[in-house]
Design a protein around this motif. Structure first.
Motif, PDB file in Angstrom:
ATOM      1  N   THR A 170       3.361 -21.303  -6.820  1.00 33.77           N
ATOM      2  CA  THR A 170       2.222 -20.819  -6.082  1.00 33.77           C
ATOM      3  C   THR A 170       2.503 -19.199  -7.079  1.00 33.77           C
ATOM      4  O   THR A 170       3.231 -18.776  -6.753  1.00 33.77           O
ATOM      5  N   LEU A 171       1.373 -18.751  -7.101  1.00 36.03           N
ATOM      6  CA  LEU A 171       1.128 -17.268  -7.201  1.00 36.03           C
ATOM      7  C   LEU A 171       0.832 -16.862  -6.321  1.00 36.03           C
ATOM      8  O   LEU A 171      -1.137 -17.384  -6.822  1.00 36.03           O
ATOM      9  N   ALA A 172       1.147 -16.513  -5.579  1.00 31.86           N
ATOM     10  CA  ALA A 172      -0.032 -15.695  -4.236  1.00 31.86           C
ATOM     11  C   ALA A 172      -0.395 -14.335  -4.872  1.00 31.86           C
ATOM     12  O   ALA A 172      -1.657 -14.172  -4.709  1.00 31.86           O
ATOM     13  N   ASP A 173       0.175 -13.207  -5.597  1.00 29.58           N
ATOM     14  CA  ASP A 173      -0.291 -12.568  -6.150  1.00 29.58           C
ATOM     15  C   ASP A 173      -1.224 -12.187  -7.780  1.00 29.58           C
ATOM     16  O   ASP A 173      -0.667 -13.474  -8.581  1.00 29.58           O
ATOM     17  N   TRP A 174      -2.322 -11.895  -7.647  1.00 29.57           N
ATOM     18  CA  TRP A 174      -2.473 -11.133  -9.600  1.00 29.57           C
ATOM     19  C   TRP A 174      -1.586 -11.113  -9.871  1.00 29.57           C
ATOM     20  O   TRP A 174      -0.497 -10.005 -10.135  1.00 29.57           O
ATOM     21  N   THR A 175      -1.084 -11.921 -10.392  1.00 31.99           N
ATOM     22  CA  THR A 175      -0.263 -11.664 -12.028  1.00 31.99           C
ATOM     23  C   THR A 175      -0.774 -11.139 -13.150  1.00 31.99           C
ATOM     24  O   THR A 175      -1.920 -12.457 -13.963  1.00 31.99           O
ATOM     25  N   THR A 176      -0.308 -10.023 -13.974  1.00 31.42           N
ATOM     26  CA  THR A 176      -0.569 -10.284 -15.987  1.00 31.42           C
ATOM     27  C   THR A 176       0.153 -11.179 -16.708  1.00 31.42           C
ATOM     28  O   THR A 176       0.917 -10.933 -16.715  1.00 31.42           O
ATOM     29  N   ILE A 177      -0.698 -11.694 -16.863  1.00 30.04           N
ATOM     30  CA  ILE A 177      -0.212 -12.406 -18.109  1.00 30.04           C
ATOM     31  C   ILE A 177       0.099 -12.593 -19.662  1.00 30.04           C
ATOM     32  O   ILE A 177       0.544 -12.523 -20.884  1.00 30.04           O
ATOM     33  N   ALA A 178      -1.098 -11.337 -20.091  1.00 29.53           N
ATOM     34  CA  ALA A 178      -1.401 -10.991 -21.408  1.00 29.53           C
ATOM     35  C   ALA A 178      -2.559  -9.478 -21.127  1.00 29.53           C
ATOM     36  O   ALA A 178      -2.673  -9.366 -20.126  1.00 29.53           O
ATOM     37  N   GLN A 179      -2.150  -8.282 -21.983  1.00 30.15           N
ATOM     38  CA  GLN A 179      -3.050  -7.155 -22.683  1.00 30.15           C
ATOM     39  C   GLN A 179      -3.269  -7.919 -23.501  1.00 30.15           C
ATOM     40  O   GLN A 179      -2.626  -7.381 -24.474  1.00 30.15           O
TER      41      GLN A 179
END
Lengths: 373, 523
Positions: A111-120
């Motif tokens: 579970t990812l509770a917070d917004w996680t950047t996976i790509a820019q």
């Protein structure tokens, strides 16, 4: 002009099939896109995810694949988004695809509770179909690196204001500028008051070779012929074309290469008559300026296609690049350069080039005699 | 010097000019001397006349010049301007004559006239304009061979002039040789320290010579006649031939006087014609502009200013025109040098060059007197043209392959010289490479001459971008050697520069024709 009314109906060529959402029951993944603009930095599209990812097996390496589609006209009529280079394209396709590693996923629910950047993503990696505000749908898919089973996926929508023309715009621009080139060619041909038969044939031949019909049907081909004939009859009945307006439109939409192609065709057309009148030469000179073709390219094309001896007036500016603001010394140096260039061509094996070179040398000497004190 | 029966082989230099030709030999102490022709003249007009009344005889020289008034169709003049042009042919009595063959007739006349007493002209150097390309140089050599001469070398006309000046008068510093002949103009800049001579650069125009000045006068004559009598002055080729010579006379008179007078005879009567030097000079201003441009371009290439030129040497009969000297004085600030005969210095210098060539190639064939006379002369020549190859690099702007000419050996590089460049194969699995050797200064392939084409076989199953090393070298005899090497496989193609394009004959063809030429009667 009637001919200009033809509009390409090629848009459907670019359409993708309508979207169907992938079904990944156990995961509940959300995604979002944020445009990060920092002063002095290249703007980036940050792709973020949150939620749960369910994997039934241990995945020591996972990857995330991001694709995009343009759904400005609705999800029923999506248009592809292309990758600007092979690195950002799906294998054997032009469609945009970004792949990156995501790390290890255990055989459980992550579970990812917070917004996680996976790509820019640099917007320059994307080639959108159109310029301006576009609704883009990004599709994120997570799967095992060695085991390509998808474990989670998500779609998100982002509105991006693209400053550069899209690939459909570019294609339309190319087609439009070809049509405008034909219109311009008729103007060049008719500059002396009448359209000659051989010039009309030359224009028709160029149009058949360069303008894509809507489809391969005879009907589509005939449509081009009808447009050409209609334009000819309109011009013959006294209608005129504003060449400047046509050129300015071409200059606005066409690439430099396309604009020099247009000028080249106009010059070839002018030469085909055997002699180039003062009026025609003046029009060609204006066309070169209106089309904003690079000055060195103009000189190269003019020297290659026209020769001073077939022109009613021998224009130093058009043929040699001598500008009115040049002083005697600048003119002298420019003429010496031109002489050096043509002097090495007088022994060419091709008699036509030899004749052309001899004519140019005479013209350069005459110009020097007139302008260099 | 070898003894051939009762005749002694003599080394000679030949100025094969557009309007006049001459031959000089080296005497026993290595000094050049002009040999007069059978009419006793030191210069032979480069004119040919095919006599229909004595079909076995071909007239060359002054008689041919006079005969052309009677039948211009059977006469040939200014053939040097057509040299190397495969499309030029003169059709006479069912035979076609090429520029090489017609030039050979002039050379044969010079050779035969000068091979008198116990002398036989055999080893020669023939002069050519500095800007002549390989095709024209080879054509000139072929003409010599057809005439029964052993052409040991070709020398650039300005170089021959400089050789003669430097061995006759004390010459030091940066020298500009201004060679305005009957049909061509050349400018060469040299660095001379006595008899040590280094060519820096040459420029030339093969359609700018005395005859172009004559044509301007002819134009003035025609329009004068038309204005005065309302009729054409020239109606036939015979009339043209005669008036061409009259125009030349007017030009020569204007070199001595301010006004030239002539009676023009035409079908509508005769009229007195006067031409002031000033009017003539205004009419030829565009021609003089061409010369000025070439002088400036040569100076730019030599990286010199006019003030850095120590001496201007004149060569060629047309350099006698006062306008030439006036313009040179204005440009350089001093008078050009006219210490030697401008009509003869080229053949005299060519004879010296012939001696120098034989000292290098076959010294045993020379007398100690000649070797002694020439041993201190040192000459460094330059590459007369740029040589390159056609390649297809990727254009940085468009990302597409573009076909272009890439120069490997640059014009005006001192000889001997060598240069190497590496190119790359364009396609995966490429098994053959088309190799073009080009001559010309342009990047655009259509503007350069492909002087020879070959194929290099490559190993199969290789990726693209395999390196190909290309080496061109040019020796002091002005011969080029090209070496193409596939670096990975070591596969090599060597091309020793030999011209075989249409218009340049192959060796066996030349030898066969030379035998036929031996039997021709040239007078």
């Amino acid at each position: 002009m009637y001919f200009e009314k033809i509009r390409s109906r090629f848009l459907q060529k670019f359409r993708l099939g309508s979207f169907t959402q992938p079904f990944v029951p156990s995961s509940a993944l959300d995604s979002s896109v944020e445009l990060k603009e920092e002063k002095g930095q290249t703007p980036l599209l940050a792709i973020k995810i949150r939620g749960s990812i369910h994997s039934s097996v241990d995945l020591p390496r996972t990857s995330v694949q991001i694709t995009a589609a343009d759904i400005t006209d609705g999800t029923e009529n999506p248009l592809p988004v292309r990758g600007s280079s092979k690195q950002w394209q799906l294998p054997d396709s032009l469609r945009f695809c970004f792949v990156t590693e995501l790390g290890t996923l255990p055989a459980s629910i992550t579970t990812l509770a917070d917004w996680t950047t996976i790509a820019q993503i640099d917007p320059l990696w994307l080639q959108l179909p159109r310029s301006g505000k576009r609704t883009l749908q990004f599709s994120i898919s997570i799967s095992g690196f060695d085991n390509p089973v998808e474990v989670a996926s998500s779609d998100c929508v982002f509105i991006y204001d693209s400053p550069s023309p899209g690939f459909i715009d570019l294609h339309e621009n190319i087609e439009r500028s070809k049509i405008l080139t034909v219109t311009l060619a008729f103007t060049v041909s008719g500059a002396d008051g009448s359209l000659s038969g051989c010039e009309i044939e030359m224009i028709k031949k160029w149009a058949r070779r360069n303008i894509d019909p809507v489809d391969d049907s005879d009907k589509a081909k005939k449509q081009i012929e009808r447009a050409l004939n209609k334009t000819i009859s309109l011009l013959r009945s006294g209608n005129t074309v504003n060449a400047e307006k046509v050129c300015l439109e071409i200059a606005k939409i066409a690439s430099p290469a396309l604009r020099s192609d247009t000028l080249e065709f106009c010059l070839q057309l002018a030469r085909s008559g055997g002699t180039v009148s003062r009026t025609k030469l003046s029009l060609l000179k204006n066309i070169a300026g209106w089309l904003e073709v690079d000055k060195n390219i103009v000189i190269t094309l003019v020297q290659k296609i026209l020769t001073p001896d077939i022109c009613e007036v021998q224009d130093e500016q058009f043929f040699l690049g001598v500008r009115p603001d040049m002083d005697s010394e600048e003119t002298r140096l420019l003429l010496n350069e031109q002489y050096k260039k043509w002097s090495s061509r007088v022994t060419n094996f091709d008699p036509q080039i030899r004749r052309q070179a001899a004519g140019m040398l005479r013209f350069i000497a005459q110009t020097r005699n007139l302008l260099v004190k | 010097m070898s003894n051939n029966g009762s005749k002694i082989d003599t080394i000679a230099g030949i100025d094969l000019g557009t309007t006049f030709s001459s031959l000089a030999i080296l005497n026993a102490i290595g000094r050049p001397e002009i040999v007069p022709n059978s009419e006793g003249e030191r210069l032979t007009p480069s004119a040919i006349f095919f006599d229909e009344e004595s079909s076995g005889i071909i007239r060359v020289g002054i008689e041919a010049l006079h005969c052309r008034y009677l039948n211009p169709q059977r006469s040939v003049r200014w053939i040097k301007r057509q040299m190397g042009d495969a499309s030029y042919k003169k059709f006479l009595d069912g035979k076609e004559w090429s520029p090489v063959e017609l030039s050979a007739l002039i050379l044969k006349k010079l050779k035969d006239d000068c091979s008198v007493d116990n002398r036989q002209i055999r080893d020669v150097v023939i002069s050519v304009p500095a800007h002549f390309d390989e095709i024209r140089r080879k054509a000139t050599m072929d003409a010599g061979t057809l005439a029964g001469l052993n052409v040991v070398g070709i020398v650039n006309e300005p170089v021959a002039t400089a050789l003669y000046y430097a061995t006759t008068c004390p010459v030091y510093g940066k020298i500009l040789i201004y060679d305005l002949g009957g049909g061509t103009f050349d400018v060469t800049i040299m660095d001379v320290k006595g008899t040590d001579m280094n060519i820096i650069c040459s420029q030339g125009d093969h359609e700018l010579g005395g005859i172009d000045f004559d044509r301007k006068i002819l134009e003035i004559m025609r329009s004068f006649y038309k204005d005065k009598l309302g009729a054409e002055l020239i109606n036939t080729e015979e009339e043209r031939a005669k008036l061409e010579d009259e125009a030349e006379d007017v030009k020569k008179t204007l070199s001595r006087r301010d006004v030239a007078k002539q009676i023009l005879y035409g079908r509508s009567g005769s009229t007195k014609f006067e031409l002031a030097r000033q009017v003539f000079e205004e009419a030829v201003a565009p021609l003089m502009s061409r010369i000025d441009i070439l002088l400036e371009v040569a100076l730019e290439e030599a990286k010199l200013k006019p003030s850095q030129i120590d001496k201007v040497l004149l060569s060629g009969g047309s350099s006698r025109m006062p306008i030439v000297q006036k313009r040179l004085r204005k440009m350089f600030g001093f008078d050009p040098d006219v210490a030697v005969n401008v009509d003869e210095c080229v053949s005299l210098g060519a004879a010296i060059h012939a001696g120098m060539t034989l000292i290098r190639d076959n010294p045993l064939a020379l007398s100690t007197g000649i070797i002694g006379g020439l041993k201190n002369i040192r000459l460094t020549d330059v590459c007369n043209h740029s040589y390159g190859t056609i390649c297809a690099p990727i254009d940085k702007k468009s990302g597409k392959r573009v076909v272009e000419n890439r120069i490997i050996l640059r014009k005006n590089t001192p000889l001997p010289c060598q240069a190497t460049k590496t190119f790359y194969t364009v396609a995966e699995g490429q098994t053959e490479l088309e190799i073009n050797i080009t001559q010309g200064e342009d990047t655009a392939p259509e503007y350069v001459n492909k002087i020879t084409t070959h194929k290099l076989q490559l190993p199969p199953n290789r990726p693209a971008e395999c390196p190909i090393k290309v080496t061109y070298s040019y020796d002091v005899n002005q011969r080029m050697h090209c070496f193409f090497e596939d670096v990975q496989s070591g596969s090599v193609l060597e091309v020793d520069f030999a011209l075989d394009r249409q218009g340049n004959m192959k060796q066996n063809e030349i030898e066969e024709k030379a035998k036929r030429f031996e039997t021709l009667k040239v007078q």
